[in-house]
Design a protein around this motif. Sequence first.
Motif, mmCIF file in Angstrom:
data_model
loop_
_atom_site.group_PDB
_atom_site.id
_atom_site.type_symbol
_atom_site.label_atom_id
_atom_site.label_comp_id
_atom_site.label_asym_id
_atom_site.label_seq_id
_atom_site.Cartn_x
_atom_site.Cartn_y
_atom_site.Cartn_z
ATOM 1 N N UNK A 131 35.616 41.396 52.721
ATOM 2 C CA UNK A 131 35.392 41.544 51.308
ATOM 3 C C UNK A 131 35.958 40.345 50.546
ATOM 4 N N UNK A 132 37.105 39.850 50.937
ATOM 5 C CA UNK A 132 37.718 38.719 50.258
ATOM 6 C C UNK A 132 36.838 37.497 50.235
ATOM 7 N N UNK A 133 36.115 37.245 51.321
ATOM 8 C CA UNK A 133 35.241 36.084 51.380
ATOM 9 C C UNK A 133 34.113 36.190 50.361
ATOM 10 N N UNK A 134 33.541 37.379 50.205
ATOM 11 C CA UNK A 134 32.478 37.568 49.224
ATOM 12 C C UNK A 134 33.005 37.304 47.816
ATOM 13 N N UNK A 135 34.152 37.880 47.507
ATOM 14 C CA UNK A 135 34.686 37.734 46.158
ATOM 15 C C UNK A 135 35.116 36.309 45.850
ATOM 16 N N UNK A 136 35.616 35.588 46.848
ATOM 17 C CA UNK A 136 36.011 34.208 46.586
ATOM 18 C C UNK A 136 34.779 33.325 46.410
ATOM 19 N N UNK A 137 33.667 33.717 46.987
ATOM 20 C CA UNK A 137 32.427 32.943 46.844
ATOM 21 C C UNK A 137 31.767 33.217 45.490
ATOM 22 N N UNK A 138 32.015 34.410 44.940
ATOM 23 C CA UNK A 138 31.436 34.774 43.650
ATOM 24 C C UNK A 138 32.442 34.434 42.557
ATOM 25 N N UNK A 139 32.128 33.456 41.721
ATOM 26 C CA UNK A 139 33.090 33.054 40.689
ATOM 27 C C UNK A 139 33.369 34.181 39.698
ATOM 28 N N UNK A 194 45.269 42.155 47.025
ATOM 29 C CA UNK A 194 45.843 40.948 46.422
ATOM 30 C C UNK A 194 45.023 39.717 46.802
ATOM 31 N N UNK A 195 44.502 39.674 48.025
ATOM 32 C CA UNK A 195 43.709 38.521 48.468
ATOM 33 C C UNK A 195 42.444 38.353 47.629
ATOM 34 N N UNK A 196 41.918 39.434 47.092
ATOM 35 C CA UNK A 196 40.729 39.375 46.242
ATOM 36 C C UNK A 196 41.119 39.125 44.789
ATOM 37 N N UNK A 197 42.205 39.749 44.343
ATOM 38 C CA UNK A 197 42.607 39.682 42.940
ATOM 39 C C UNK A 197 43.038 38.277 42.523
ATOM 40 N N UNK A 198 43.942 37.666 43.277
ATOM 41 C CA UNK A 198 44.527 36.389 42.847
ATOM 42 C C UNK A 198 43.499 35.297 42.552
ATOM 43 N N UNK A 199 42.544 35.048 43.441
ATOM 44 C CA UNK A 199 41.577 33.981 43.128
ATOM 45 C C UNK A 199 40.723 34.290 41.892
ATOM 46 N N UNK A 200 40.506 35.556 41.601
ATOM 47 C CA UNK A 200 39.649 35.931 40.478
ATOM 48 C C UNK A 200 40.378 35.889 39.139
ATOM 49 N N UNK A 201 41.695 35.841 39.159
ATOM 50 C CA UNK A 201 42.440 35.799 37.899
ATOM 51 C C UNK A 201 42.344 34.445 37.214
ATOM 52 N N UNK A 202 42.078 33.419 37.939
ATOM 53 C CA UNK A 202 41.924 32.058 37.428
ATOM 54 C C UNK A 202 42.854 31.735 36.259
ATOM 55 N N UNK A 203 44.156 31.748 36.551
ATOM 56 C CA UNK A 203 45.140 31.326 35.569
ATOM 57 C C UNK A 203 45.630 32.409 34.631
ATOM 58 N N UNK A 204 45.043 33.602 34.706
ATOM 59 C CA UNK A 204 45.519 34.671 33.822
ATOM 60 C C UNK A 204 46.866 35.181 34.314
ATOM 61 N N UNK A 205 47.129 35.010 35.600
ATOM 62 C CA UNK A 205 48.450 35.115 36.169
ATOM 63 C C UNK A 205 49.064 36.451 36.436
#
Length: 147
Positions: free
Chosen positions: A1-9, A38-49
């Motif tokens: 699942x993490x790979x899909x979410x990291x590929x989808x901006x 967490x592996x899916x959440x962090x990349x999607x936060x894009x600086x919201x932190x």
Amino acid sequence: MGRYHSAAPSVGLPGVDDALRALTAAGNKDGLANGYSRAVVDPRLSGRGRGVGDGQILDAVVASDEVAAGRPAPHVIHRLMELTGVCDVRRVLAAGDTVNDLAAARNAGVVAAGVRTGELHRADIDVHPHIHVLGGVRDIPGLLKIS
């Protein structure tokens, strides 16, 4: 699942960042109780932190793999309360756009707001316990009378 979410901006919904900034400026604590790992959440936060400062606008973020059980269990909300120092469930508004979001709010004993930006429509929200129905997170400052 993490790979899909990291590929989808990740694309923020209109007005969310401004709403969070207004809530923070008014002295509120803002957090994200997420149903993903967490592996899916962090990349999607894009600086919201994970904490306020350096442009980050959330006081805390909790992912489902950081608690004993994800939504509809209340654990992600209660962990956010712990991280932000909030003790009174009556002072917490949980806004969510899924059935599990509303169930988690109910199970946590907090005020629930159904948000019509996800899978739920007004008719779907009305069959679940909630106090408010919002068009989006951008409407929370108005609900709380914060400008």
